[in-house]
Design a protein around this motif. Sequence first.
Motif, PDB file in Angstrom:
ATOM      1  N   VAL A   2      -3.791   3.654 -12.027  1.00 36.97           N
ATOM      2  CA  VAL A   2      -3.343   2.630 -12.978  1.00 36.97           C
ATOM      3  C   VAL A   2      -3.870   1.267 -12.562  1.00 36.97           C
ATOM      4  CG1 VAL A   2      -1.332   1.452 -13.900  1.00 36.97           C
ATOM      5  CG2 VAL A   2      -1.325   3.911 -13.713  1.00 36.97           C
ATOM      6  N   ALA A   3      -3.770   0.960 -11.255  1.00 36.56           N
ATOM      7  CA  ALA A   3      -4.240  -0.346 -10.803  1.00 36.56           C
ATOM      8  C   ALA A   3      -5.764  -0.422 -10.859  1.00 36.56           C
ATOM      9  CB  ALA A   3      -3.757  -0.604  -9.384  1.00 36.56           C
ATOM     10  N   GLY A   4      -6.431   0.721 -10.612  1.00 39.65           N
ATOM     11  CA  GLY A   4      -7.892   0.712 -10.622  1.00 39.65           C
ATOM     12  C   GLY A   4      -8.472   0.617 -12.023  1.00 39.65           C
ATOM     13  N   GLY A   5      -7.726   1.162 -13.021  1.00 40.38           N
ATOM     14  CA  GLY A   5      -8.242   1.132 -14.379  1.00 40.38           C
ATOM     15  C   GLY A   5      -8.033  -0.209 -15.055  1.00 40.38           C
TER      16      GLY A   5
ATOM     17  N   LYS B 239       3.464  -3.476  -3.994  1.00 43.05           N
ATOM     18  CA  LYS B 239       2.742  -4.736  -3.815  1.00 43.05           C
ATOM     19  C   LYS B 239       1.465  -4.522  -3.036  1.00 43.05           C
ATOM     20  CE  LYS B 239       5.872  -8.397  -4.643  1.00 43.05           C
ATOM     21  NZ  LYS B 239       7.226  -8.547  -4.171  1.00 43.05           N
ATOM     22  N   GLU B 240       1.541  -3.608  -2.051  1.00 39.92           N
ATOM     23  CA  GLU B 240       0.368  -3.383  -1.192  1.00 39.92           C
ATOM     24  C   GLU B 240      -0.762  -2.710  -1.961  1.00 39.92           C
ATOM     25  OE1 GLU B 240      -0.364  -0.681   2.649  1.00 39.92           O
ATOM     26  OE2 GLU B 240       1.552  -1.727   2.595  1.00 39.92           O
ATOM     27  N   ASN B 241      -0.394  -1.748  -2.844  1.00 41.13           N
ATOM     28  CA  ASN B 241      -1.427  -0.928  -3.481  1.00 41.13           C
ATOM     29  C   ASN B 241      -1.813  -1.380  -4.875  1.00 41.13           C
ATOM     30  OD1 ASN B 241      -1.902   1.141  -1.482  1.00 41.13           O
ATOM     31  ND2 ASN B 241       0.209   1.704  -1.840  1.00 41.13           N
ATOM     32  N   MET B 242      -0.908  -2.074  -5.579  1.00 40.95           N
ATOM     33  CA  MET B 242      -1.195  -2.391  -6.974  1.00 40.95           C
ATOM     34  C   MET B 242      -1.313  -3.882  -7.254  1.00 40.95           C
ATOM     35  SD  MET B 242       1.273   0.334  -8.830  1.00 40.95           S
ATOM     36  CE  MET B 242       0.541   0.448 -10.433  1.00 40.95           C
ATOM     37  N   GLY B 243      -0.796  -4.719  -6.383  1.00 41.57           N
ATOM     38  CA  GLY B 243      -0.896  -6.155  -6.618  1.00 41.57           C
ATOM     39  C   GLY B 243       0.315  -6.710  -7.346  1.00 41.57           C
ATOM     40  N   GLU B 244       0.354  -8.028  -7.476  1.00 37.47           N
ATOM     41  CA  GLU B 244       1.527  -8.706  -8.022  1.00 37.47           C
ATOM     42  C   GLU B 244       1.765  -8.359  -9.485  1.00 37.47           C
ATOM     43  OE1 GLU B 244       3.874 -10.636  -6.837  1.00 37.47           O
ATOM     44  OE2 GLU B 244       3.128 -10.465  -4.799  1.00 37.47           O
ATOM     45  N   TYR B 245       0.669  -8.163 -10.239  1.00 38.65           N
ATOM     46  CA  TYR B 245       0.805  -7.967 -11.680  1.00 38.65           C
ATOM     47  C   TYR B 245       1.662  -6.752 -12.004  1.00 38.65           C
ATOM     48  CZ  TYR B 245      -0.517  -7.382 -16.546  1.00 38.65           C
ATOM     49  OH  TYR B 245      -0.486  -7.239 -17.898  1.00 38.65           O
TER      50      TYR B 245
END
Lengths: 94, 295
Positions: B275-278, B109-115
């Motif tokens: 993955v979260a950044g892309g 949750k901290e690094n990638m967000g809820e999605y």
Amino acid sequence: MLELAIGIILGCCALGAGMAMIAGIGPGIGEGNAVAKACEAIGRQPECKGSVTTTMLMGCAIAETTGLYALVIAILLIFVAPNTLVNILMNFVG
Amino acid sequence: MKNKSFRFKAVDVLYLLMTILPFAFGMVLKVMTTPVSEGIAISGARIFFSLKMPLQNLVITESQINSWLVMVSIFGLCLYFTHGLSPSQPSKRQLIAEWVVEKVDGIIKENMGEYFAGFAPFIAAILGLSAFSSLSSLTGLYPPTSDINVTAGWAILVFILITYYKFKAGPLQYMKSFGDPVPFLAPLNIISEVATPVSMAFRHYGNVLSGAVISVLIATALQGLSSMLLGWLPGLLGDIPFLQIGLPAILSLYFDVFSGLLQAYIFAMLTMLYVAGGFPQDEYEKRKAKKQNKI
């Protein structure tokens, strides 16, 4: 003549491995800088020691990558390349 | 809680054996298949046998066998920790399992967000597999992560995930992301796209391999030193390399335990960040809203 050729191969592989590891200078300086800045940050704000340390370790490990590329090449040159090159030479000579 | 049934205990023992036995099996396999004359040597993974395949022979190597053993071991550990869960009276092992799951969920949750909340099992699997593979060298096995094929496989998996999430906002958006900031730089963007899995694979493999190589070099040097210093002892006493006892363990503490765990953490962390950044969040939401308006 064959001995000379094999000697040149072995010597050049060892020299190449040594020269590849010159790349170790970069990560050394970079990681030193990172740790120095992290120490400064902790000295200024001791309460965020935990997050600074984890971020620093991660940055260090990423900065290490270029050094590791050189290391992989050096290991290949020492342990893998001589055999392959001598085999090629032997096939060439016949 | 004290009076567990006999069956419960038997299943517990079975799971614990499932955790430990793979490593014992690997050690036995290693002892059986290592040639006697080899001694201390730096070599790649040994090939056990090769299967006939249409394009190229499929070789079954030590690293494949060992990574399956590690997987079985982790499976046994998970079964042990989740055995006998109860909502009212949590046992010690249930608390440990809950702590692990909560921790991983928190990191995600901290690094990638809820999605990306559903990503927790995948990241935990990568973390566990990588950490256990590197730590398996403590038992004398060939660590699967010191074979580039293993880490390259993981890196390609991560690359596919990154590309999949970049495609979420449509192929046009994906093509457009290469022309950023100016279309002139597209070749460089393509190179950096390909460099991601390469650098991930090489980072993990290089760290574990360098530890293994340095350990072997130190062990060889200590053997020579002890035969030089203590070679005058009579009989069998002179043949025992006394200096080799215990000293390499200190190095192994750094190279196997610290470096292995750090690399596992970094591999998982980079997977999350890439993955979260892309993933183009804004464009994805815009596209979703547009689709809903059409209907």
